[in-house]
Write a protein that holds these residues in place. Structure first.
Motif, PDB file in Angstrom:
ATOM      1  N   SER A  55       0.832  -1.210   0.000  1.00  0.00           N
ATOM      2  CA  SER A  55       0.000   0.000   0.000  1.00  0.00           C
ATOM      3  C   SER A  55       0.861   1.252   0.000  1.00  0.00           C
ATOM      4  O   SER A  55       0.588   2.214  -0.732  1.00  0.00           O
ATOM      5  N   GLN A  56       1.915   1.261   0.809  1.00  0.00           N
ATOM      6  CA  GLN A  56       2.785   2.443   0.869  1.00  0.00           C
ATOM      7  C   GLN A  56       3.564   2.616  -0.446  1.00  0.00           C
ATOM      8  O   GLN A  56       3.757   3.732  -0.914  1.00  0.00           O
ATOM      9  N   GLU A  57       3.961   1.499  -1.050  1.00  0.00           N
ATOM     10  CA  GLU A  57       4.633   1.558  -2.353  1.00  0.00           C
ATOM     11  C   GLU A  57       3.699   2.191  -3.391  1.00  0.00           C
ATOM     12  O   GLU A  57       4.094   3.073  -4.163  1.00  0.00           O
ATOM     13  N   LEU A  58       2.455   1.761  -3.396  1.00  0.00           N
ATOM     14  CA  LEU A  58       1.476   2.301  -4.340  1.00  0.00           C
ATOM     15  C   LEU A  58       1.187   3.769  -4.063  1.00  0.00           C
ATOM     16  O   LEU A  58       1.017   4.567  -4.996  1.00  0.00           O
ATOM     17  N   MET A  59       1.124   4.144  -2.797  1.00  0.00           N
ATOM     18  CA  MET A  59       0.902   5.555  -2.459  1.00  0.00           C
ATOM     19  C   MET A  59       1.997   6.438  -3.051  1.00  0.00           C
ATOM     20  O   MET A  59       1.721   7.518  -3.594  1.00  0.00           O
ATOM     21  N   LEU A  60       3.245   5.967  -2.976  1.00  0.00           N
ATOM     22  CA  LEU A  60       4.355   6.743  -3.541  1.00  0.00           C
ATOM     23  C   LEU A  60       4.221   6.858  -5.064  1.00  0.00           C
ATOM     24  O   LEU A  60       4.462   7.925  -5.640  1.00  0.00           O
ATOM     25  N   VAL A  61       3.847   5.748  -5.718  1.00  0.00           N
ATOM     26  CA  VAL A  61       3.683   5.765  -7.180  1.00  0.00           C
ATOM     27  C   VAL A  61       2.559   6.719  -7.577  1.00  0.00           C
ATOM     28  O   VAL A  61       2.715   7.542  -8.498  1.00  0.00           O
ATOM     29  N   LEU A  62       1.424   6.645  -6.889  1.00  0.00           N
ATOM     30  CA  LEU A  62       0.260   7.468  -7.246  1.00  0.00           C
ATOM     31  C   LEU A  62       0.518   8.944  -6.973  1.00  0.00           C
ATOM     32  O   LEU A  62       0.139   9.808  -7.775  1.00  0.00           O
ATOM     33  N   GLU A  63       1.167   9.234  -5.848  1.00  0.00           N
ATOM     34  CA  GLU A  63       1.462  10.642  -5.522  1.00  0.00           C
ATOM     35  C   GLU A  63       2.348  11.266  -6.592  1.00  0.00           C
ATOM     36  O   GLU A  63       2.098  12.381  -7.058  1.00  0.00           O
ATOM     37  N   GLU A  64       3.388  10.529  -7.001  1.00  0.00           N
ATOM     38  CA  GLU A  64       4.303  11.066  -8.011  1.00  0.00           C
ATOM     39  C   GLU A  64       3.608  11.180  -9.371  1.00  0.00           C
ATOM     40  O   GLU A  64       3.791  12.167 -10.094  1.00  0.00           O
ATOM     41  N   ALA A  65       2.795  10.175  -9.723  1.00  0.00           N
ATOM     42  CA  ALA A  65       2.116  10.187 -11.028  1.00  0.00           C
ATOM     43  C   ALA A  65       1.160  11.367 -11.143  1.00  0.00           C
ATOM     44  O   ALA A  65       1.070  12.012 -12.203  1.00  0.00           O
ATOM     45  N   MET A  66       0.461  11.693 -10.068  1.00  0.00           N
ATOM     46  CA  MET A  66      -0.449  12.854 -10.099  1.00  0.00           C
ATOM     47  C   MET A  66       0.344  14.158 -10.109  1.00  0.00           C
ATOM     48  O   MET A  66      -0.018  15.106 -10.812  1.00  0.00           O
ATOM     49  N   ARG A  67       1.414  14.185  -9.348  1.00  0.00           N
ATOM     50  CA  ARG A  67       2.236  15.413  -9.297  1.00  0.00           C
ATOM     51  C   ARG A  67       2.843  15.706 -10.660  1.00  0.00           C
ATOM     52  O   ARG A  67       2.982  16.870 -11.066  1.00  0.00           O
ATOM     53  N   ASN A  68       3.209  14.646 -11.411  1.00  0.00           N
ATOM     54  CA  ASN A  68       3.828  14.817 -12.731  1.00  0.00           C
ATOM     55  C   ASN A  68       2.820  14.871 -13.870  1.00  0.00           C
ATOM     56  O   ASN A  68       3.201  15.014 -15.030  1.00  0.00           O
ATOM     57  N   GLY A  69       1.527  14.703 -13.564  1.00  0.00           N
ATOM     58  CA  GLY A  69       0.505  14.756 -14.601  1.00  0.00           C
ATOM     59  C   GLY A  69       0.382  13.492 -15.421  1.00  0.00           C
ATOM     60  O   GLY A  69      -0.231  13.503 -16.498  1.00  0.00           O
ATOM     61  N   ASP A  70       0.951  12.370 -14.938  1.00  0.00           N
ATOM     62  CA  ASP A  70       0.848  11.111 -15.682  1.00  0.00           C
ATOM     63  C   ASP A  70      -0.541  10.498 -15.568  1.00  0.00           C
ATOM     64  O   ASP A  70      -0.961   9.715 -16.435  1.00  0.00           O
ATOM     65  N   ILE A  71      -1.234  10.782 -14.483  1.00  0.00           N
ATOM     66  CA  ILE A  71      -2.633  10.372 -14.320  1.00  0.00           C
ATOM     67  C   ILE A  71      -3.387  11.583 -13.784  1.00  0.00           C
ATOM     68  O   ILE A  71      -2.785  12.476 -13.170  1.00  0.00           O
ATOM     69  N   PRO A  72      -4.709  11.653 -14.012  1.00  0.00           N
ATOM     70  CA  PRO A  72      -5.465  12.812 -13.513  1.00  0.00           C
ATOM     71  C   PRO A  72      -5.466  12.854 -11.987  1.00  0.00           C
ATOM     72  O   PRO A  72      -5.395  11.815 -11.317  1.00  0.00           O
TER      73      PRO A  72
END
Length: 641
Positions: free
Chosen positions: A423-440
């Motif tokens: 879960s924490q690994e995924l949180m890091l991936v999702l936070e970065e992806a949203m910050r970089n605009g890779d996902i909405p």
């Protein structure tokens, strides 16, 4: 006078020969694996930073120096003196004085600043006030688990000292046998995933390594009733060693105390806290599902009270003839590859526990460098010949594709996730992806124990990768505090509100869809064809997660979400599996762990994997590296010396 008392008298004499004549020693005793020296002159010890190191080297023991209680200044005076020494930027949040041991527990946001370079600030505190400082971190995210564990151990300090003294005397007792042999008996997790448990035996000592349940197989517990384990009585086990906190390794440790075990549990500090969190949830889930749990919360507290936490790299006596050292396993927070040094150079065994060989966003990869290892007990969860996971970059790319496609359809992404680690690994991936605009940008809802487990991660950043640790120290950059994350704490009403709302991502326990809040999310969102159920972790045989992964779209809803007996739910949502987020090494990672291991072991026992996986890995290691390998069954015993 007992042999241990005679030994302590001899040690006291050696110490008194090494220290100045005007320094007084009032008592010397064992507390667990440590030798504790009480003195009326703690400031003199603190003034000579090398004195304790010299004594520890000479005596070959871990030494703690404490002030004799008669010499302590009142806490009301000492409090301000401590605060005057510690830099204000350290963020001291609490001082707790314990007159019985002469210790002051300092809770601070930045413990490193309280410790100082090579312990210089700690020595300065002792020189100023005489009290012995112990430092703990103020959790950046408030954790009820950490708070409860610390408060409980504070309440139980007196009984815990009695436990430690008894354990210390047992560790340092005289050896009773002239025989020399080493045996390992498998009590579980052989040709299967789950119910990890082993007995490591010498003529002197009996150690239980792990004691877990089996996901998806209620009632299948380790073979604890055999003579090598509890069959001869729980009091015949000298120590329990826990490699990490996942329930398939830790769930049944409290059961030992129900059967009369009263000895130590050795694990890392974060594993102790996570163990308590997961075991209490284990009881809670059993109660909600109408099952009778095998033990009560009182036994969970006993397990915590008897835990002696060790840090990575500390060589520690746990029996007259056994030393252990924990090393980072890269699997979850606090997980450890455990190295056993047996006898005076007689034999060395390493238990991998569960490992991840390569670095991840959360952790450095598993350590495989040891002074000596003759036998390795190696997990084989992904040991099958075709168990090659995609690399991290490709895994993250696929996850983003799944999220974007689901978002464009107007659906929600539901991810069953283990509360600890993935879960924490995924949180890091999702936070970065949203910050970089890779996902909405969209809400990420965290259900079950995920938020609490995340708070525990931030309490022990020294167990995380360096760059992540540095970010956690700076509140403005702490990725776990991103605005997108929402802790679901409003129960079924909040879940219904989320289900009726716009696109979002839901991380929910349990990771193998074996009960817990994920069942409620399937009821709310499962019928929606626009939404996606995304597996990112291992689904053991027999679990509902494995069945859905294999194509089941009619699932039983007995006993949860308002379902009656025999009711089923039709899953219309898309199902995706994204490999690469597992906390386990894949086939290549396991081979690389052995290939680069220093020194390379003579024998390998492949365990903790489905039958084909352990046999495939055992065969490959034998052919590729010319070592003796085994794929044992449960209840086999191996003699190594």
């Amino acid at each position: 006078m007992s042999q241990v008392d005679t030994q302590l008298e001899d040690i006291r004499s050696q110490i008194e020969q090494e220290i100045p004549n005007d320094v007084t020693i009032t008592d010397v005793k064992y507390e667990g694996p440590e030798l504790v020296v009480y003195t009326r002159d703690p400031k003199r010890f603190a003034g000579d930073g090398d004195l304790i190191r010299r004594l520890a080297s000479q005596l070959r023991k871990r030494i703690t120096v404490r002030p004799d209680p008669s010499t302590l200044s009142p806490p009301s005076e000492a409090r301000q003196q401590v605060l005057d020494v510690v830099p204000e930027e350290a963020g001291v949040s609490d001082l707790d004085f314990h007159a019985d041991t002469g210790e002051v527990v300092i809770e601070a946001q930045k413990p490193g600043m309280v410790i100082g370079r090579r312990g210089s600030t700690l020595r300065e505190i002792t020189q100023e006030v005489g009290w012995t400082p112990e430092v703990v971190r103020t959790p950046p995210i408030e954790s009820s688990t950490v708070s409860n564990v610390r408060n409980f151990l504070k309440q139980e300090r007196e009984e815990r000292r009695d436990i430690l003294e008894r354990v210390g005397r047992q560790i340092h007792r005289e050896e009773l046998s002239d025989d020399e042999w080493v045996r390992i008996t498998t009590l579980g997790c052989c040709r299967e995933v789950g119910r990890a448990a082993f007995i490591l035996n010498t003529p002197e000592t009996r150690i239980l390594i792990d004691c877990g349940d089996k996901p998806g197989a209620e009632g299948e517990v380790p073979y604890l009733q055999v003579p090598e384990a509890l069959g001869a009585g729980a009091q015949n086990i000298d120590a329990v060693v826990l490699t990490h906190a996942h329930l398939d390794h830790s769930a049944l440790i409290p059961l030992l105390f129900k059967y009369g075990y009263d000895g130590p549990i050795y694990t890392t500090e974060p594993s102790r806290d996570l163990m308590g969190l997961l075991q209490l949830d284990y009881l809670d889930v059993a109660a909600k599902e109408g099952r009778t749990p095998p033990y009560e919360s009182a036994q969970v507290r006993e397990a915590i009270k008897h835990t002696i936490p060790l840090e990575y790299g500390d060589v520690t006596d746990i029996a007259p003839d056994v030393k252990i050292t924990f090393h980072n396993a890269g699997h979850i927070l606090g997980s450890a590859v455990t190295h056993f040094h047996i006898g005076d150079g007689l034999y060395n065994v390493a238990f991998s526990g569960d490992i991840h060989y390569d670095d991840t966003r959360l952790f450095n990869g598993a350590v495989n460098d040891f002074p000596r290892v003759e036998t390795l007990v190696l997990e084989s969860t992904y040991g099958g010949r075709n168990d090659y996971q995609t690399d991290q970059e490709d895994s993250e790319r696929k996850l983003k594709e799944v999220i974007n496609e689901t978002y464009d359809r107007g659906g929600k992404v539901v991810i069953p996730a283990f509360a600890v680690g993935r879960s924490q690994e995924l949180m890091l991936v999702l936070e970065e992806a949203m910050r970089n605009g890779d996902i909405p940008e969209m809400p990420v809802h965290l259900d079950g124990m995920i938020w609490e487990a995340t708070a525990i991660h931030t309490t022990y950043p020294e167990y995380l990768r360096d760059d992540l640790r540095d970010r956690i120290f700076h509140e403005d950059e702490n990725p776990f505090l991103a605005d997108q994350f929402n802790h679901i704490d409003g129960g079924e009403d909040e879940r219904q509100e989320v289900a009726d709302g716009d696109q979002c991502i839901i991380l929910s326990t349990s990771g193998m869809i074996e009960g817990g809040p994920i069942m409620s999310w399937l009821r709310h969102i499962g019928p929606e064809s626009d939404s996606t159920l995304t597996f990112v972790g291992y689904q053991a045989q027999g679990t509902l997660g494995r069945r859905i992964q294999n194509g089941w779209d009619e699932i039983p809803v007995d006993g949860w979400g308002g379902g009656g007996r025999g009711d089923t739910l039709t899953l219309n949502m898309q199902t995706e599996t994204v490999d690469g987020f597992s906390g386990h090494a894949d086939r290549q990672g396991l081979e690389n762990f052995v290939k680069t291991m220093n020194p390379r072991p003579e024998k390998v026992l492949c365990v903790h994997g489905d039958e084909s996986s352990v046999q495939d890995l055992s065969s490959a290691l034998y052919h590729d590296y010319n070592m003796r390998t085994f794929a044992p069954k449960n209840l086999e015993t191996f003699r190594f010396k």
